[in-house]
Design a protein around this motif. Structure first.
Motif, mmCIF file in Angstrom:
data_model
loop_
_atom_site.group_PDB
_atom_site.id
_atom_site.type_symbol
_atom_site.label_atom_id
_atom_site.label_comp_id
_atom_site.label_asym_id
_atom_site.label_seq_id
_atom_site.Cartn_x
_atom_site.Cartn_y
_atom_site.Cartn_z
ATOM 1 N N GLY A 62 0.847 -1.180 0.000
ATOM 2 C CA GLY A 62 0.000 0.000 0.000
ATOM 3 C C GLY A 62 0.885 1.232 0.000
ATOM 4 N N VAL A 63 0.268 2.399 0.122
ATOM 5 C CA VAL A 63 1.009 3.658 0.226
ATOM 6 C C VAL A 63 0.463 4.436 1.415
ATOM 7 N N HIS A 64 1.305 5.309 1.958
ATOM 8 C CA HIS A 64 0.885 6.127 3.087
ATOM 9 C C HIS A 64 0.059 7.296 2.559
ATOM 10 N N THR A 65 -1.214 7.266 2.849
ATOM 11 C CA THR A 65 -2.167 8.177 2.215
ATOM 12 C C THR A 65 -1.764 9.634 2.360
ATOM 13 N N ARG A 66 -1.463 10.073 3.564
ATOM 14 C CA ARG A 66 -1.254 11.501 3.812
ATOM 15 C C ARG A 66 0.075 12.005 3.254
ATOM 16 N N THR A 67 1.026 11.102 2.983
ATOM 17 C CA THR A 67 2.274 11.526 2.347
ATOM 18 C C THR A 67 2.045 11.927 0.897
ATOM 19 N N TRP A 68 1.106 11.274 0.240
ATOM 20 C CA TRP A 68 0.989 11.406 -1.211
ATOM 21 C C TRP A 68 -0.233 12.200 -1.666
ATOM 22 N N ILE A 69 -1.132 12.512 -0.783
ATOM 23 C CA ILE A 69 -2.349 13.211 -1.186
ATOM 24 C C ILE A 69 -2.106 14.723 -1.254
ATOM 25 N N SER A 70 -2.748 15.369 -2.197
ATOM 26 C CA SER A 70 -2.562 16.811 -2.373
ATOM 27 C C SER A 70 -3.309 17.591 -1.300
ATOM 28 N N VAL A 109 -1.898 7.643 -7.077
ATOM 29 C CA VAL A 109 -2.833 8.522 -7.794
ATOM 30 C C VAL A 109 -4.269 8.315 -7.333
ATOM 31 N N ILE A 110 -4.556 7.169 -6.719
ATOM 32 C CA ILE A 110 -5.933 6.858 -6.310
ATOM 33 C C ILE A 110 -6.506 7.977 -5.455
ATOM 34 N N PHE A 111 -5.761 8.390 -4.442
ATOM 35 C CA PHE A 111 -6.266 9.348 -3.455
ATOM 36 C C PHE A 111 -6.312 10.764 -4.015
ATOM 37 N N ASN A 112 -5.700 10.943 -5.185
ATOM 38 C CA ASN A 112 -5.715 12.249 -5.838
ATOM 39 C C ASN A 112 -6.670 12.298 -7.018
ATOM 40 N N GLY A 113 -7.468 11.253 -7.186
ATOM 41 C CA GLY A 113 -8.460 11.242 -8.245
ATOM 42 C C GLY A 113 -7.935 10.791 -9.585
ATOM 43 N N GLY A 114 -6.697 10.310 -9.656
ATOM 44 C CA GLY A 114 -6.167 9.807 -10.915
ATOM 45 C C GLY A 114 -6.659 8.400 -11.191
ATOM 46 N N LEU A 115 -6.645 8.002 -12.452
ATOM 47 C CA LEU A 115 -7.057 6.660 -12.862
ATOM 48 C C LEU A 115 -5.862 5.915 -13.442
ATOM 49 N N MET A 134 -13.510 8.330 -11.131
ATOM 50 C CA MET A 134 -12.639 8.852 -10.092
ATOM 51 C C MET A 134 -13.171 8.479 -8.710
ATOM 52 N N LYS A 135 -14.464 8.710 -8.509
ATOM 53 C CA LYS A 135 -15.066 8.423 -7.201
ATOM 54 C C LYS A 135 -15.062 6.932 -6.904
ATOM 55 N N THR A 136 -15.342 6.110 -7.919
ATOM 56 C CA THR A 136 -15.342 4.663 -7.705
ATOM 57 C C THR A 136 -13.941 4.176 -7.339
ATOM 58 N N SER A 137 -12.937 4.715 -8.036
ATOM 59 C CA SER A 137 -11.560 4.330 -7.737
ATOM 60 C C SER A 137 -11.199 4.688 -6.302
ATOM 61 N N ILE A 138 -11.537 5.901 -5.886
ATOM 62 C CA ILE A 138 -11.231 6.319 -4.511
ATOM 63 C C ILE A 138 -11.984 5.450 -3.513
ATOM 64 N N ARG A 139 -13.270 5.232 -3.771
ATOM 65 C CA ARG A 139 -14.116 4.503 -2.822
ATOM 66 C C ARG A 139 -13.712 3.026 -2.699
ATOM 67 N N GLU A 140 -13.433 2.382 -3.840
ATOM 68 C CA GLU A 140 -13.166 0.948 -3.819
ATOM 69 C C GLU A 140 -11.701 0.613 -3.518
ATOM 70 N N LEU A 141 -10.781 1.436 -3.999
ATOM 71 C CA LEU A 141 -9.353 1.116 -3.857
ATOM 72 C C LEU A 141 -8.710 1.808 -2.662
ATOM 73 N N GLY A 142 -9.259 2.976 -2.271
ATOM 74 C CA GLY A 142 -8.666 3.737 -1.171
ATOM 75 C C GLY A 142 -8.494 2.954 0.115
ATOM 76 N N PRO A 143 -9.534 2.258 0.603
ATOM 77 C CA PRO A 143 -9.393 1.552 1.885
ATOM 78 C C PRO A 143 -8.500 0.317 1.815
ATOM 79 N N VAL A 144 -8.151 -0.123 0.607
ATOM 80 C CA VAL A 144 -7.369 -1.351 0.455
ATOM 81 C C VAL A 144 -5.894 -1.062 0.257
#
Length: 851
Positions: free
Chosen positions: A410-418, A608-614, A683-693
């Motif tokens: 995984g990645v550390h969310t807060r390090t990489w999010i804008s 890119v997931i947490f930043n809305g990228g696909l 974008m929203k589906t990617s964040i919602r489905e992949l973000g918690p994993v």
């Protein structure tokens, strides 16, 4: 000039600004935007030129500016609030505290050759190091009793620049440790704490630096001290530099020196986690220390240490493991093995994939695997690849039963999010996305974000990316000798409103950075469309010795000079964490084109997931788990090829098809309001489905629950009561190895006919010869499953057989039943496995007798 006296100058901070020092020396600031703002407000230009290094910033800012800030009531109030919040975060009860209330605290030592924590600590090369850094950050947030162990490199990993021909060049600037966010560990007398390791001819000393990562300390060993010979000072010079001799000296210091450093610091790990095989020599040092402490022989001490060892491999091909020839191992371990009470040949057998093959090099992964209770790959697919690799050394064990599992990275969310996405999440998801990013219910709220707000936030990041890329491109051109007017043309490249696709990673050939360039005419057709503009940003480094990787970079640079492409294709030099943040926060699409299954996991696309990228990617590594028609696009369907030229042709065409028929049309399908509603839905589906994993909080929690806590308990039990259980298991394994050749299936009988009905069962009786072993030492199993066209059982189920009675002195009767649960062509065979109540993975011994 020789040094007469060494001293260290520190900045003079006015009392109201005193919290700045504590904040600067704790890398919590690296993922806390409020703390970053506290430093940025001191001097924005200096913050940028210092590579976001608060220690260097405070050391270079003028005293007049500090005094001015100390009189600024607004700034002092802001600083006080930020500092209080920082302390609250570090002191608040954690997930680990709640999960382990009232139970003994583990001590996990996490070993890695590199740690990517922030760009101002350039001791990482790529994904492995960044993952290690993210691991520590999430361990801090979860409150794990974990410490990191590594080396601090005087020159770090190289800095990249390109010559006029686009060929990669390397420079190695010296790291000034005293102006970095780390401190020397000191003894009671105030002198630096030093450990020693015996090398051939000389004893090598290393001092210990501490980098505080939130609640987690990272200890880094440094041999560049005056007490050492000049050659030994160079051990910690460069990450992944030098030859095989330097590599073994580094890995001895990392593994053996690292464990000695923990002992000198008063830390006794119950769990040692080896992130890749570079640190595997710690297995030997841990055994040696356990022998001394508990008065054990090598085999019993080894069992105790295996109980508390974890090994994670990130390698997808056997050639990726560190290998050392016998003569080099003899040079460096000829004396060391005497302290273990074993011969060199015994050590070599532990480090060979085939212990009987005396021509094999010593394999660091084999050493780690054979001395760990838990072994894992870093994605589900990589777990399968790793089992297949290990299967070559354990051919008698079915590949799917090889005791190697997986925990996906995984990645550390807060390090990489804008910052923009952070504000949106705070507003619509609440604070729990920060405290518990692995909670699916938190991410379900992403649908509450208005489409327009999400899109505008993303557009602002794309605009920032384009602006940064133009600035860096101008600087690159000037460095290569371009005139000022030529460099000014950088302002003409890229379009802040165009579909922006990023490709940034290590330039290894299997990652196929130039797959996109295979059919230049077709690519030009895509890029010539002024109604639907598309642009590509490339970045990444090739290893200094990898000329094939450097050639990929050169080809991209030359391609970007084409008149039809130069405004739409850009290569950015010196890929580091700062550039990576701009890219993952600003691109619309992240492109990944490895040869399946050579990408163990890959984590850049997760960012890119947490930043809305696909993502648009080959179904390899993590994307084989994360891809769906709503979260991004797959290149191909997970095929694997033996003809690489044909593979490149097929998959490049599939990539062009995806761009032309799916990606570009979806991005430019706009309503009257100018919003790409279908794209935003993805974008929203990617964040919602992949973000918690795909975040490291989930990953570290999984390591803790599946590996760390069981290993901690097992290690404590194995070292208690004079290590009685370790001795017992050691003795039993020795018994197995002495007498297993006597074990045999003499006969097997069943009364069933060839045709049986679903829902019925039939009995199987077997005569088993155990030789000097007893029924308590083995488990006899029916191995039942579907039969394939080759008349084999590719993947069977293990059904237990029960001991009935002894027939002769060493022969026993067993019986079992086979349930017929489904129709089809099926078959069974019998097998015998060793058994001991403390043998967690019987198959790991490789002692399996088949009928």
């Amino acid at each position: 000039m020789s040094v007469l006296h060494e001293y260290h100058v520190v900045p003079t901070l006015p009392e109201p600004l005193s919290p700045l020092r504590a904040l600067a020396y704790n890398l919590h600031w690296a993922w806390d935007l409020d703390i970053i703002d506290a430093f940025r407000r001191i001097d924005r230009d200096l913050w940028k030129t210092s590579r976001h290094n608060p220690v260097l910033l405070l050391g270079n800012v003028g005293q007049e500016r500090l005094d001015q800030l100390a009189r600024d009531e607004s700034y002092v109030a802001y600083l006080d609030r930020v500092y209080r919040q920082h302390l609250e975060v570090l002191e608040q009860p954690s997930w680990y505290d709640r999960a382990r209330a009232g139970k003994p605290r583990a001590c996990v030592a996490y070993f890695s050759a590199e740690f990517g924590l922030t760009e101002c600590l350039p001791i990482y090369s790529g994904g492995l190091g960044v993952l290690s850094g993210d691991h520590l950050k999430s361990a801090s947030e979860l409150g794990l009793p974990l410490v990191g162990v590594g080396l601090i490199y005087q020159q770090g990993y190289f800095q990249q620049y390109l010559n006029a021909d686009g060929w990669q060049q390397q420079s190695y600037p010296q790291n000034d440790f005293y102006n970095m966010p780390m401190l020397l560990e000191r003894g009671a007398d105030g002198a630096p704490l030093v450990i020693t390791v015996q090398y051939p001819q000389r004893t090598v000393a290393a001092q210990i630096w501490r980098v505080q990562v939130g609640r987690v300390p990272l200890y880094l060993l440094d041999t560049n001290i005056s007490a050492n010979h000049a050659d030994d000072q160079d051990i910690t010079d460069q990450l992944y530099g030098g030859d095989r001799d330097l590599r073994i000296r580094q890995e001895i210091m990392l593994g053996i020196g690292g464990l000695r450093a923990l002992k000198a610091l008063g830390l006794k790990p119950t769990v040692c986690h080896m992130n890749e095989g570079h640190s595997a020599f710690q297995c030997l040092e841990r055994i040696r220390q356990t022998m001394e402490e508990h008065k054990l022989d090598f085999t019993a001490a080894r069992e105790a240490c295996i109980a508390g060892n974890v090994f994670t491999t990130h390698t997808a091909v056997p050639a990726g493991f560190d290998l050392f020839p016998k003569d080099l191992m003899t040079t460096y371990f000829g004396e060391y093995v005497k302290g273990l009470g074993i011969s060199l040949e015994s050590l070599f057998k532990i480090g060979r994939t085939n212990p009987a093959n005396t021509d094999e090099f010593f394999n660091m992964a084999a050493l780690a695997i054979r001395n760990s209770t838990f072994v894992n790959g870093v994605s589900k697919l990589h777990g399968q690849v790793s089992r297949d690799m290990v299967h070559t050394s354990m051919p008698q064990v079915p590949a799917h039963e090889i005791p190697v599992t997986s925990i996906t990275n995984g990645v550390h969310t807060r390090t990489w999010i804008s910052r923009e996405m952070t504000d949106l999440f705070n507003r619509y998801l609440g604070e729990r996305w920060v405290k518990d990013p692995a909670d699916q219910t938190v991410w379900n709220r992403v649908d509450q974000i208005p489409d327009e707000e999400l899109w505008r936030a993303h557009e602002r990041r794309r605009e920032r990316l384009v602006s940064m890329a133009r600035d860096r491109l101008r600087e690159q051109l000037l460095r290569r000798g371009a005139t000022t007017s030529m460099a000014a043309m950088a302002e003409e490249v890229l379009n802040p409103s165009a579909l922006t696709i990023g490709f940034a990673r290590r330039f290894a050939t299997y990652k196929r950075a130039t797959l996109l360039l295979r059919d230049l005419e077709r690519l030009k057709q895509i890029l010539r469309d002024t109604d639907r503009p598309v642009q590509f940003l490339f970045a990444g480094k090739a290893h200094p010795h990898d000329d094939a990787g450097k050639e990929l970079i050169r080809r991209i640079v030359h391609t970007a000079r084409d008149e039809d492409l130069r405004r739409r294709v850009v290569f950015l030099e010196q890929y580091d964490m700062a550039l990576a943040r701009y890219l993952v926060q600003g691109v619309d699409v992240w492109l990944n084109t490895p040869r399946r299954p050579l990408e163990a996991s890959g984590t850049s696309g997760m960012k890119v997931i947490f930043n809305g990228g696909l993502n648009v990617s080959i179904l390899d590594g993590w994307w084989a788990e994360g891809c769906s028609h709503d979260t991004g696009w797959a290149i191909g369907r997970g095929e694997e090829y033996t003809d690489q030229e044909y593979q490149d042709k097929v998959e490049s065409e599939a990539l062009y098809d995806l761009l032309e028929q799916a990606v570009i049309p979806t991005f430019y399908d706009r309503g009257r309001d100018g919003l790409p509603r279908q794209w935003i839905r993805m974008m929203k589906t990617s964040i919602r489905e992949l973000g918690p994993v795909f975040n490291t909080n989930r990953m570290v929690q999984e390591y803790t629950e599946r590996f760390y806590l069981p290993s901690d308990q097992r290690y404590r039990e194995f070292t208690a009561d004079g290590a009685a259980r370790a001795r017992s298991l050691s003795d039993c394994k020795a018994l197995f190895h002495r007498h297993w050749r006597e074990v045999k299936v003499l006969s097997a009988e069943t009364e069933t006919q060839s045709d049986v009905k679903v829902g019925s069962t039939f009995a199987v009786h077997a005569k088993i010869r155990l030789g000097q072993l007893k029924p308590d030492h083995v488990r006899v199993q029916i191995y039942d499953g579907d039969m394939d066209a080759e008349l084999k059982i590719p993947r069977g189920d293990s059904l237990p057989m029960t001991w009935v009675r002894q027939i002769e002195d060493n022969t026993h009767l067993y019986e079992g039943k086979v349930p017929c649960k489904k129709s089809g062509r099926r078959a069974f065979t019998l097998r015998i496995l060793p058994y001991h109540p403390d043998l967690l993975e019987p198959l790991a011994l490789g002692l399996v007798t088949w009928e």
